[in-house]
Design a protein around this motif. Structure first.
Motif, mmCIF file in Angstrom:
data_model
loop_
_atom_site.group_PDB
_atom_site.id
_atom_site.type_symbol
_atom_site.label_atom_id
_atom_site.label_comp_id
_atom_site.label_asym_id
_atom_site.label_seq_id
_atom_site.Cartn_x
_atom_site.Cartn_y
_atom_site.Cartn_z
ATOM 1 N N ALA A 1 0.814 -1.213 0.000
ATOM 2 C CA ALA A 1 0.000 0.000 0.000
ATOM 3 C C ALA A 1 0.848 1.263 0.000
ATOM 4 O O ALA A 1 0.363 2.334 -0.367
ATOM 5 C CB ALA A 1 -0.941 0.015 1.201
ATOM 6 N N GLY A 2 2.120 1.169 0.392
ATOM 7 C CA GLY A 2 2.978 2.348 0.437
ATOM 8 C C GLY A 2 3.672 2.677 -0.863
ATOM 9 O O GLY A 2 4.410 3.665 -0.936
ATOM 10 N N THR A 3 3.440 1.876 -1.913
ATOM 11 C CA THR A 3 4.062 2.115 -3.215
ATOM 12 C C THR A 3 2.982 2.035 -4.283
ATOM 13 O O THR A 3 2.295 1.013 -4.392
ATOM 14 C CB THR A 3 5.167 1.083 -3.485
ATOM 15 N N PHE A 4 2.834 3.131 -5.057
ATOM 16 C CA PHE A 4 1.769 3.165 -6.058
ATOM 17 C C PHE A 4 1.987 4.360 -6.984
ATOM 18 O O PHE A 4 2.788 5.262 -6.696
ATOM 19 C CB PHE A 4 0.393 3.279 -5.383
ATOM 20 N N CYS A 5 1.264 4.374 -8.090
ATOM 21 C CA CYS A 5 1.282 5.512 -9.016
ATOM 22 C C CYS A 5 0.234 6.535 -8.586
ATOM 23 O O CYS A 5 -0.822 6.181 -8.053
ATOM 24 C CB CYS A 5 0.985 5.055 -10.436
ATOM 25 N N GLU A 6 0.530 7.797 -8.837
ATOM 26 C CA GLU A 6 -0.381 8.875 -8.477
ATOM 27 C C GLU A 6 -0.283 9.986 -9.528
ATOM 28 O O GLU A 6 0.767 10.187 -10.140
ATOM 29 C CB GLU A 6 -0.025 9.436 -7.094
ATOM 30 N N THR A 7 -1.382 10.670 -9.737
ATOM 31 C CA THR A 7 -1.410 11.875 -10.566
ATOM 32 C C THR A 7 -2.182 12.932 -9.811
ATOM 33 O O THR A 7 -3.279 12.660 -9.302
ATOM 34 C CB THR A 7 -2.090 11.615 -11.926
ATOM 35 N N ASN A 8 -1.627 14.137 -9.710
ATOM 36 C CA ASN A 8 -2.382 15.196 -9.050
ATOM 37 C C ASN A 8 -2.513 16.417 -9.944
ATOM 38 O O ASN A 8 -1.691 16.676 -10.823
ATOM 39 C CB ASN A 8 -1.792 15.545 -7.677
ATOM 40 N N VAL A 9 -3.594 17.142 -9.717
ATOM 41 C CA VAL A 9 -3.815 18.462 -10.310
ATOM 42 C C VAL A 9 -3.749 19.456 -9.163
ATOM 43 O O VAL A 9 -4.465 19.309 -8.168
ATOM 44 C CB VAL A 9 -5.174 18.555 -11.015
ATOM 45 N N ARG A 10 -2.897 20.467 -9.290
ATOM 46 C CA ARG A 10 -2.660 21.338 -8.152
ATOM 47 C C ARG A 10 -2.596 22.805 -8.544
ATOM 48 O O ARG A 10 -2.263 23.152 -9.686
ATOM 49 C CB ARG A 10 -1.382 20.932 -7.427
ATOM 50 N N LEU A 11 -2.918 23.641 -7.560
ATOM 51 C CA LEU A 11 -2.838 25.084 -7.669
ATOM 52 C C LEU A 11 -1.779 25.590 -6.692
ATOM 53 O O LEU A 11 -1.325 24.844 -5.818
ATOM 54 C CB LEU A 11 -4.185 25.727 -7.340
ATOM 55 N N TYR A 12 -1.444 26.890 -6.797
ATOM 56 C CA TYR A 12 -0.370 27.467 -5.998
ATOM 57 C C TYR A 12 -0.939 28.524 -5.070
ATOM 58 O O TYR A 12 -1.655 29.426 -5.493
ATOM 59 C CB TYR A 12 0.725 27.995 -6.923
ATOM 60 N N SER A 13 -0.615 28.400 -3.784
ATOM 61 C CA SER A 13 -1.299 29.138 -2.738
ATOM 62 C C SER A 13 -0.318 29.844 -1.811
ATOM 63 O O SER A 13 0.846 29.457 -1.687
ATOM 64 C CB SER A 13 -2.169 28.173 -1.921
ATOM 65 N N VAL A 14 -0.830 30.874 -1.146
ATOM 66 C CA VAL A 14 -0.083 31.548 -0.090
ATOM 67 C C VAL A 14 -1.105 32.008 0.941
ATOM 68 O O VAL A 14 -2.189 32.482 0.601
ATOM 69 C CB VAL A 14 0.753 32.722 -0.650
ATOM 70 N N ASP A 15 -0.793 31.846 2.237
ATOM 71 C CA ASP A 15 -1.764 32.180 3.271
ATOM 72 C C ASP A 15 -1.465 33.538 3.887
ATOM 73 O O ASP A 15 -0.578 34.275 3.436
ATOM 74 C CB ASP A 15 -1.863 31.066 4.319
ATOM 75 N N ARG A 16 -2.206 33.891 4.929
ATOM 76 C CA ARG A 16 -2.111 35.221 5.541
ATOM 77 C C ARG A 16 -0.711 35.508 6.081
ATOM 78 O O ARG A 16 -0.285 36.657 6.150
ATOM 79 C CB ARG A 16 -3.120 35.353 6.682
ATOM 80 N N ASP A 17 -0.008 34.457 6.522
ATOM 81 C CA ASP A 17 1.331 34.623 7.081
ATOM 82 C C ASP A 17 2.416 34.641 6.025
ATOM 83 O O ASP A 17 3.601 34.734 6.350
ATOM 84 C CB ASP A 17 1.621 33.504 8.087
ATOM 85 N N GLY A 18 2.030 34.530 4.749
ATOM 86 C CA GLY A 18 3.015 34.482 3.677
ATOM 87 C C GLY A 18 3.606 33.109 3.451
ATOM 88 O O GLY A 18 4.610 32.978 2.752
#
Length: 243
Positions: free
Chosen positions: A79-96
């Motif tokens: 279970a600790g080894t597998f293929c993955e694909t992600n779609v991601r955005l880029y973020s910054v919070d109030r503290d920078g």
């Protein structure tokens, strides 16, 4: 409005206790620039789009997860080894604090999908996936098995010689955590790893099914504006904190 410091080339470190360890291998980064206003409504409360030269980015990132384990314990078998694909955005919070926000994470292991959704609120989905190597080329294929979501995706790339280490390369890949909305709050989960050994790559084939499944299918009407490949890094995650 406070703005974050320039992104660092090395991780700032994660405070104890250690949440998990894992390796990311055969990683391809495909990125398209978009207007910040398009993604702002998709981010958790207290988080805004992070920008580089006035634009933010949508990333499609297929890779192989290897040897994931909890804390300092051994890797979880199978279970600790597998293929993955992600779609991601880029973020910054109030503290920078800079991070990423995942719109979709598709993975082979149903137990991982269910656990990550329940414990962290991450939008994991069950999928059939594989990575094939032909010479230096990498081919990533995926098809959804998650109820209510149907897509197929195929990406084939050819890594090239030469190191990528410019400001945009670091902005897109030197991200030391993720932001996620869960249990009515926004959380930040820190990570650390060595600098990415990035190389340029050529896209030979692209069917961006995962992008379309989260509302960004139009992006593949044009080539990605940033493409990179890395053999991999070893990663450590710290405990979540509230934003």
């Amino acid at each position: 409005m406070n703005h974050p410091e320039p992104v660092r080339a090395v991780a700032p470190g994660v405070p104890p206790p250690l949440l998990s360890r894992q390796s990311w291998r055969d990683v391809t980064f495909l990125h398209w620039a978009v207007e910040p206003s398009r993604v702002a409504p998709l981010l958790p409360a207290g988080v805004r789009p992070d920008v580089h030269d006035g634009r933010t980015w949508v990333g499609l990132v297929p890779f192989r997860m290897v040897g994931a384990g909890f804390g300092r314990g051994p890797a979880v078998p199978w279970a600790g080894t597998f293929c993955e694909t992600n779609v991601r955005l880029y973020s910054v919070d109030r503290d920078g604090t800079r991070g990423v926000v995942f719109l979709g994470l598709d993975a082979e292991r149903l137990a991982v999908v269910l656990g990550a959704r329940a414990v962290f609120g991450l939008p994991y989905r069950w999928a059939r996936m594989r990575i094939d190597t032909d010479g230096g080329d990498r081919t990533y294929t995926a098809s959804s098995r998650w109820p209510g979501t149907r897509f197929r995706g195929r990406i084939r790339i050819r890594p090239r010689d030469g190191v990528l280490d410019g400001p945009l390369d670091r902005f897109l890949t030197a991200r030391w955590g993720l932001h996620v909305a869960h249990l009515g709050r926004t959380w930040y989960v820190p990570n650390e790893h060595e600098p990415w050994p990035l190389r340029a790559a050529t896209v030979l084939e692209l069917d961006g099914g995962p992008l379309a499944s989260v509302g960004f299918g139009d992006l593949t009407d044009r080539p990605p504006e940033h493409v990179a490949f890395a053999d991999g890094v070893d990663v450590r995650f710290g405990m979540p904190r509230r934003v």
